[in-house]
Enzyme design. Structure first.
Site, PDB file in Angstrom:
ATOM      1  N   SER A 193       2.503   4.258   0.314  1.00  0.00           N
ATOM      2  CA  SER A 193       2.225   4.216  -1.186  1.00  0.00           C
ATOM      3  C   SER A 193       3.331   4.216  -2.136  1.00  0.00           C
ATOM      4  CB  SER A 193       1.178   5.507  -1.725  1.00  0.00           C
ATOM      5  OG  SER A 193       0.135   5.504  -0.836  1.00  0.00           O
TER       6      SER A 193
HETATM    7  N1  SAH Z   1      -0.237   8.428   2.768  1.00  0.00           N
HETATM    8  C1  SAH Z   1       0.260   7.106   3.468  1.00  0.00           C
HETATM    9  C2  SAH Z   1      -0.435   5.995   2.709  1.00  0.00           C
HETATM   10  C3  SAH Z   1      -0.694   5.019   3.866  1.00  0.00           C
HETATM   11  S1  SAH Z   1      -1.701   3.576   3.553  1.00  0.00           S
HETATM   12  C4  SAH Z   1       2.031   6.834   3.301  1.00  0.00           C
HETATM   13  O1  SAH Z   1       2.508   7.695   2.281  1.00  0.00           O
HETATM   14  O2  SAH Z   1       2.483   6.188   3.961  1.00  0.00           O
HETATM   15  C5  SAH Z   1      -3.288   4.420   3.949  1.00  0.00           C
HETATM   16  C6  SAH Z   1      -3.424   4.782   5.382  1.00  0.00           C
HETATM   17  O3  SAH Z   1      -4.930   5.306   5.463  1.00  0.00           O
HETATM   18  C7  SAH Z   1      -3.326   3.790   6.474  1.00  0.00           C
HETATM   19  O4  SAH Z   1      -2.201   4.182   7.317  1.00  0.00           O
HETATM   20  C8  SAH Z   1      -4.573   3.494   7.073  1.00  0.00           C
HETATM   21  O5  SAH Z   1      -4.721   3.208   8.484  1.00  0.00           O
HETATM   22  C9  SAH Z   1      -5.270   4.870   6.877  1.00  0.00           C
HETATM   23  N2  SAH Z   1      -6.711   4.717   6.748  1.00  0.00           N
HETATM   24  C10 SAH Z   1      -7.584   4.057   6.557  1.00  0.00           C
HETATM   25  N3  SAH Z   1      -8.867   4.287   6.906  1.00  0.00           N
HETATM   26  C11 SAH Z   1      -8.954   5.566   7.479  1.00  0.00           C
HETATM   27  C12 SAH Z   1      -9.774   6.529   8.023  1.00  0.00           C
HETATM   28  N4  SAH Z   1     -11.175   6.155   7.831  1.00  0.00           N
HETATM   29  N5  SAH Z   1      -9.309   7.811   8.650  1.00  0.00           N
HETATM   30  C13 SAH Z   1      -7.870   8.048   8.311  1.00  0.00           C
HETATM   31  N6  SAH Z   1      -7.139   7.250   8.306  1.00  0.00           N
HETATM   32  C14 SAH Z   1      -7.380   5.775   7.515  1.00  0.00           C
END
Ligand code: SAH
Length: 204
Positions: free
Chosen positions: A55
């Site tokens: 993000s």
């Molecule tokens: N907090 C992270 C943001 C990553 S983007 C950072 O700072 O890097 C969002 C993430 O949510 C992705 O890695 C994706 O695989 C995950 N995601 C999507 N649906 C999900 C679910 N149902 N349960 C857990 N993780 C999920």
């Protein structure tokens, strides 16, 4: 460069001193794939593999500020991804439980936490839609992917007084804060639009 980034975020409206301190402290360049390190301290999202993104720092700071974390608060994070948001939560002395549904990212980030000495209470490979009933209730829950709807399980796993920060919507998301006022009552606030990768529900 980190100090500069914190200044940029402060100019964009982030006020919480502890959140800005965390941004100054955490080496974001180590959370990015090689090739992107040069961009690590720009206020931008970047690819982290498995079609996911780390993000934007402003978004991380904005969501974290809304959680109003106190030391030892129990926080559930949905979407571990690169682990950067997790590191910010840990820096604020939260006890962090984090869930990721992409196996590749889960494995990579778990290893990385080990190398860096970041110690979430639990790193779980699974579906965050369901929350983590066995560790509930939480002081705060943060969802870092765009949710088409608010998962009921997450609402029910908040303490009274607890805060859920979740981007809600399909193509674009409205950052939404729920504060649990009692067993049944939630206060809801909408705080502007953002863009996230989708929160995916497991169909099994
Ligand atoms: N907090 C992270 C943001 C990553 S983007 C950072 O700072 O890097 C969002 C993430 O949510 C992705 O890695 C994706 O695989 C995950 N995601 C999507 N649906 C999900 C679910 N149902 N349960 C857990 N993780 C999920």
């Amino acid at each position: 460069m980190r100090n500069k980034l914190a200044e940029v975020l402060s100019d964009k409206g982030i006020k919480d001193i502890n959140v800005l301190k965390a941004i100054k402290k955490i080496p974001r360049h180590l959370f990015l794939d090689s090739g992107f390190e040069d961009h690590a301290y720009q206020d931008k999202a970047f690819p982290i593999g498995a079609d996911q993104t780390i993000s934007q720092p402003y978004t991380v700071a904005f969501q974290t500020e809304l959680l109003r974390i106190k030391p030892n608060n129990k926080i559930l994070e949905i979407g571990t991804g690169s682990g950067y948001q997790t590191a910010v939560l840990l820096n604020l002395k939260a006890k962090v439980y984090t869930i990721e549904r992409q196996l590749e990212l889960f494995k990579k980030t778990k290893l990385f936490f080990g190398k860096m000495g970041y110690r979430p209470k639990k790193i779980i490979f699974g579906d965050g839609y369901k929350g983590l009933p066995e560790e509930a209730p939480f002081d705060g829950i943060i969802v870092t992917a765009g949710a088409p709807e608010v998962p009921k399980a997450l609402m029910s796993q908040l303490k009274v007084g607890g805060r859920l920060v979740i981007p809600v919507g399909i193509d674009e998301q409205v950052m939404t804060l729920f504060v649990r006022k009692s067993g049944k009552e939630f206060e809801k606030k909408e705080l502007g639009s953002f863009r996230f990768v989708p929160l995916l529900e497991d169909k099994n």
